[in-house]
Scaffold this active site. Structure first.
Site, mmCIF file in Angstrom:
data_model
loop_
_atom_site.group_PDB
_atom_site.id
_atom_site.type_symbol
_atom_site.label_atom_id
_atom_site.label_comp_id
_atom_site.label_asym_id
_atom_site.label_seq_id
_atom_site.Cartn_x
_atom_site.Cartn_y
_atom_site.Cartn_z
ATOM 1 N N ALA A 68 -35.622 -3.334 -59.633
ATOM 2 C CA ALA A 68 -34.767 -3.463 -60.344
ATOM 3 C C ALA A 68 -34.812 -2.613 -61.080
ATOM 4 C CB ALA A 68 -34.169 -4.956 -61.241
ATOM 5 N N GLU A 100 -41.612 7.521 -55.513
ATOM 6 C CA GLU A 100 -41.148 6.367 -55.544
ATOM 7 C C GLU A 100 -40.609 5.189 -54.505
ATOM 8 O OE1 GLU A 100 -36.446 7.106 -56.319
ATOM 9 O OE2 GLU A 100 -35.592 5.029 -56.652
ATOM 10 N N TYR A 132 -36.917 -7.290 -47.365
ATOM 11 C CA TYR A 132 -38.147 -7.023 -47.393
ATOM 12 C C TYR A 132 -38.851 -7.431 -47.083
ATOM 13 C CZ TYR A 132 -35.034 -7.175 -52.232
ATOM 14 O OH TYR A 132 -34.114 -6.749 -52.582
ATOM 15 N N ASN A 150 -42.537 1.562 -57.325
ATOM 16 C CA ASN A 150 -41.384 0.688 -57.037
ATOM 17 C C ASN A 150 -41.012 -0.337 -58.490
ATOM 18 O OD1 ASN A 150 -39.528 -0.943 -56.137
ATOM 19 N ND2 ASN A 150 -40.191 -2.022 -54.372
ATOM 20 N N HIS A 157 -39.526 2.203 -52.253
ATOM 21 C CA HIS A 157 -38.553 0.469 -51.643
ATOM 22 C C HIS A 157 -39.164 0.212 -50.613
ATOM 23 C CE1 HIS A 157 -36.747 1.680 -55.320
ATOM 24 N NE2 HIS A 157 -36.138 3.104 -55.360
ATOM 25 N N PRO A 200 -40.417 -6.199 -61.633
ATOM 26 C CA PRO A 200 -39.983 -7.066 -61.444
ATOM 27 C C PRO A 200 -39.359 -7.902 -60.393
ATOM 28 C CG PRO A 200 -37.973 -5.604 -62.699
ATOM 29 C CD PRO A 200 -39.045 -4.831 -62.396
ATOM 30 N N ASN A 201 -39.927 -8.918 -59.965
ATOM 31 C CA ASN A 201 -39.640 -10.140 -59.475
ATOM 32 C C ASN A 201 -40.934 -9.668 -58.135
ATOM 33 O OD1 ASN A 201 -37.700 -11.965 -60.394
ATOM 34 N ND2 ASN A 201 -36.457 -9.727 -60.809
ATOM 35 N N ARG A 227 -39.012 -15.133 -50.668
ATOM 36 C CA ARG A 227 -37.479 -15.231 -49.502
ATOM 37 C C ARG A 227 -36.663 -14.103 -49.581
ATOM 38 N NH1 ARG A 227 -33.825 -18.722 -54.015
ATOM 39 N NH2 ARG A 227 -36.137 -20.120 -54.639
ATOM 40 N N ARG A 262 -27.610 -0.722 -48.783
ATOM 41 C CA ARG A 262 -27.201 -1.850 -49.517
ATOM 42 C C ARG A 262 -26.117 -1.928 -50.901
ATOM 43 N NH1 ARG A 262 -32.456 -4.929 -51.682
ATOM 44 N NH2 ARG A 262 -31.425 -6.373 -51.559
HETATM 45 O O1 CA2 Z 1 -36.319 -2.351 -51.665
HETATM 46 C C1 CA2 Z 1 -36.793 -2.589 -53.032
HETATM 47 O O2 CA2 Z 1 -38.150 -2.563 -52.821
HETATM 48 C C2 CA2 Z 1 -36.357 -2.808 -54.472
HETATM 49 O O3 CA2 Z 1 -36.520 -1.677 -55.560
HETATM 50 C C3 CA2 Z 1 -36.833 -4.777 -54.759
HETATM 51 C C4 CA2 Z 1 -35.872 -4.570 -55.354
HETATM 52 C C5 CA2 Z 1 -34.621 -4.173 -55.958
HETATM 53 O O4 CA2 Z 1 -33.814 -4.824 -56.766
HETATM 54 C C6 CA2 Z 1 -33.810 -2.684 -55.665
HETATM 55 O O5 CA2 Z 1 -33.091 -2.691 -55.385
HETATM 56 C C7 CA2 Z 1 -35.063 -2.492 -54.111
HETATM 57 C C8 CA2 Z 1 -36.302 -6.056 -56.164
HETATM 58 C C9 CA2 Z 1 -37.083 -7.022 -56.126
HETATM 59 C C10 CA2 Z 1 -37.695 -8.598 -55.842
HETATM 60 O O6 CA2 Z 1 -38.505 -9.019 -55.330
HETATM 61 C C11 CA2 Z 1 -38.138 -10.708 -54.373
HETATM 62 C C12 CA2 Z 1 -39.473 -10.676 -54.310
HETATM 63 C C13 CA2 Z 1 -39.441 -12.276 -53.606
HETATM 64 C C14 CA2 Z 1 -37.847 -12.468 -52.861
HETATM 65 C C15 CA2 Z 1 -36.818 -11.489 -53.025
HETATM 66 C C16 CA2 Z 1 -36.509 -10.441 -54.450
#
Ligand code: CA2
Length: 148
Positions: free
Chosen positions: A80, A101, A26, A77, A103, A13-14, A21, A110
């Site tokens: 969340a 895995e 990231y 990946n 990230h 997700p996301n 952002r 974090r």
């Molecule tokens: O560091 C990573 O790759 C994570 O898997 C990214 C996840 C986070 O919940 C994990 O703890 C670590 C979040 C992805 C959110 O994606 C975004 C996209 C656009 C702007 C901000 C975040």
């Protein structure tokens, strides 16, 4: 060329919004940029690439099940869901292929809630903290693992 099989890269997700952002956490690459980098790494190591993203836990589980018969290696990946999903963990445990895995960020540097991963115990190994290069490293790790 698909001589050595197919590496699947699944994104949770996301991650479809990457690059828009929080570049300090990231990086500035979009998910499309990362897919290009993965395609190059897959081609270099002799694998086909299947790169997917979903915001839905059940869809990720269905893809992991599909990977059982179609993938030779899997990088994931889970976003969340990394920190919450017993369902993704259980699905990964059903695979007989190497799993990495991935990230972008170093989840251990974090917030405390990101230190727990339900993916790690089902994975062959973990790459985190190298931004989009984490994905490239994961593909090389999978390729090396399949050389063993
Ligand atoms: O560091 C990573 O790759 C994570 O898997 C990214 C996840 C986070 O919940 C994990 O703890 C670590 C979040 C992805 C959110 O994606 C975004 C996209 C656009 C702007 C901000 C975040």
């Amino acid at each position: 060329m698909t001589e050595r099989g197919s590496i699947w890269v699944l994104n949770g997700p996301n991650l479809n919004l990457l690059g828009e952002r929080e570049p300090g956490i990231y990086g500035g690459d979009s998910l499309a940029d990362i897919e290009v980098r993965c395609a190059e790494a897959a081609q270099t190591t002799g694998f086909a690439l299947d790169f997917r993203q979903s915001n839905h836990e059940g869809e990720l589980v269905a893809w992991i099940q599909e990977a059982r018969s179609s993938a030779t290696g899997l990088a994931i990946n889970a976003g969340a869901y990394t920190h919450t999903s017993v369902a993704v963990h259980d699905a990964l445990r059903l695979l007989d292929i190497p799993i990495v895995e991935v990230h972008l960020s170093n989840i251990f540097a974090r917030e405390e809630f990101r230190h727990k991963s339900y993916i790690s115990a089902a994975a062959t190994g973990v790459v985190c903290g190298f931004g989009s290069h984490s994905y490239v490293l994961a593909i090389y790790a999978l390729a090396a693992r399949m050389d063993l």
